[in-house]
Design a protein around this motif. Structure first.
Motif, short mmCIF file in Angstrom:
data_model
loop_
_atom_site.label_atom_id
_atom_site.label_comp_id
_atom_site.label_asym_id
_atom_site.label_seq_id
_atom_site.Cartn_x
_atom_site.Cartn_y
_atom_site.Cartn_z
N VAL A 1 0.84 -1.20 0.00
CA VAL A 1 0.00 0.00 0.00
C VAL A 1 0.88 1.25 0.00
CG1 VAL A 1 -1.68 1.34 1.34
CG2 VAL A 1 -2.00 -1.12 1.05
N TYR A 2 1.90 1.26 0.83
CA TYR A 2 2.81 2.41 0.88
C TYR A 2 3.47 2.66 -0.47
CZ TYR A 2 7.10 4.99 1.76
OH TYR A 2 8.12 5.90 1.70
N ILE A 3 4.02 1.62 -1.08
CA ILE A 3 4.70 1.77 -2.37
C ILE A 3 3.70 2.21 -3.44
CG2 ILE A 3 5.87 0.51 -4.23
CD1 ILE A 3 7.22 -1.17 -1.97
N SER A 4 2.51 1.64 -3.43
CA SER A 4 1.49 2.00 -4.42
C SER A 4 1.10 3.47 -4.29
CB SER A 4 0.25 1.12 -4.25
OG SER A 4 0.57 -0.22 -4.48
N LEU A 5 0.89 3.92 -3.07
CA LEU A 5 0.52 5.33 -2.86
C LEU A 5 1.67 6.26 -3.24
CD1 LEU A 5 -1.46 5.04 0.48
CD2 LEU A 5 -2.40 5.53 -1.81
N GLN A 6 2.90 5.85 -2.95
CA GLN A 6 4.07 6.65 -3.33
C GLN A 6 4.17 6.79 -4.84
OE1 GLN A 6 4.78 8.27 -0.42
NE2 GLN A 6 6.88 8.17 -1.09
N ASN A 7 3.64 5.80 -5.57
CA ASN A 7 3.65 5.83 -7.03
C ASN A 7 2.34 6.36 -7.60
OD1 ASN A 7 6.30 4.71 -7.96
ND2 ASN A 7 5.68 3.12 -6.51
N SER A 8 1.61 7.11 -6.79
CA SER A 8 0.40 7.83 -7.19
C SER A 8 -0.74 6.95 -7.67
CB SER A 8 0.74 8.87 -8.27
OG SER A 8 1.68 9.79 -7.77
N LEU A 9 -0.81 5.72 -7.19
CA LEU A 9 -1.97 4.89 -7.51
C LEU A 9 -3.13 5.33 -6.61
CD1 LEU A 9 -0.44 1.33 -7.88
CD2 LEU A 9 -1.26 2.83 -9.69
N PHE B 1 -7.90 3.11 -3.42
CA PHE B 1 -8.57 1.81 -3.43
C PHE B 1 -7.82 0.78 -4.27
CE2 PHE B 1 -12.13 4.72 -2.34
CZ PHE B 1 -12.27 4.28 -1.03
N VAL B 2 -7.14 1.22 -5.30
CA VAL B 2 -6.28 0.32 -6.08
C VAL B 2 -5.12 -0.14 -5.19
CG1 VAL B 2 -4.72 0.14 -8.06
CG2 VAL B 2 -6.92 1.31 -8.30
N SER B 3 -4.54 0.81 -4.45
CA SER B 3 -3.43 0.49 -3.54
C SER B 3 -3.87 -0.53 -2.50
CB SER B 3 -2.92 1.75 -2.87
OG SER B 3 -2.45 2.68 -3.81
N ILE B 4 -5.03 -0.30 -1.91
CA ILE B 4 -5.55 -1.23 -0.91
C ILE B 4 -5.83 -2.59 -1.53
CG2 ILE B 4 -7.51 -1.71 0.60
CD1 ILE B 4 -7.58 1.33 1.22
N LEU C 1 -4.39 -3.95 -4.16
CA LEU C 1 -3.10 -4.61 -4.39
C LEU C 1 -2.53 -5.13 -3.08
CD1 LEU C 1 -1.44 -2.18 -6.96
CD2 LEU C 1 -2.26 -4.51 -7.39
N GLY C 2 -2.66 -4.33 -2.02
CA GLY C 2 -2.17 -4.75 -0.72
C GLY C 2 -2.87 -6.00 -0.22
N ILE C 3 -4.19 -6.07 -0.39
CA ILE C 3 -4.94 -7.24 0.04
C ILE C 3 -4.55 -8.46 -0.79
CG2 ILE C 3 -7.27 -8.25 0.13
CD1 ILE C 3 -8.25 -5.44 0.99
N CYS C 4 -4.37 -8.26 -2.09
CA CYS C 4 -3.92 -9.38 -2.94
C CYS C 4 -2.54 -9.88 -2.49
CB CYS C 4 -3.87 -8.95 -4.41
SG CYS C 4 -5.50 -8.73 -5.15
N GLY C 5 -1.65 -8.95 -2.19
CA GLY C 5 -0.33 -9.32 -1.69
C GLY C 5 -0.41 -10.04 -0.35
N TRP C 6 -1.33 -9.58 0.49
CA TRP C 6 -1.54 -10.20 1.79
C TRP C 6 -2.00 -11.65 1.63
CZ3 TRP C 6 -6.30 -11.56 4.27
CH2 TRP C 6 -6.20 -11.81 5.64
#
Length: 115
Positions: free
Chosen positions: A76-84, A87-90, A92-97
């Protein structure tokens, strides 16, 4: 009545964390990283009369999920840092989890099979 008290106390704590986070994001993150939900859950289980064996199994389950949660938050942190989008960041985070939990379980089962 008891359930309402649990919900109100839990909601108040979440409200406090979000208000601190709004004013002081770093401190809010540190407070949010505290195992508030885990500790509240253990306390509520204890108050409801659960045995210590149930409490210890719950604590072990929390520990088991911790590495996957760290991976989720990193994604989530990396996704938000890359301007995603949030909800896309979350997502991706849940999928990674989920993927991490699967890999973790598979690895443990594989190692147990070798021993």
């Amino acid at each position: 009545m008891y359930v309402i008290v649990k919900i109100m106390i839990s909601a108040i704590l979440i409200g406090i964390v979000t208000e601190v986070s709004r004013r002081f994001p770093t401190y809010g993150g540190i407070i949010a990283a505290l195992p508030l939900v885990s500790l509240l859950s253990i306390i509520w289980l204890y108050v409801q009369g659960e045995q210590t064996t149930v409490l210890s199994k719950f604590a072990l389950g929390v520990l088991w999920g911790f590495p996957a949660t760290a991976v989720m938050l990193l994604i989530v942190y990396i996704s938000l840092q890359n301007s995603l989008h949030l909800f896309v960041s979350i997502g991706l985070g849940i999928c990674g989890w989920l993927l991490f939990l699967f890999v973790q379980d598979f690895t443990i089962d594989f190692v147990k099979g070798l021993l």
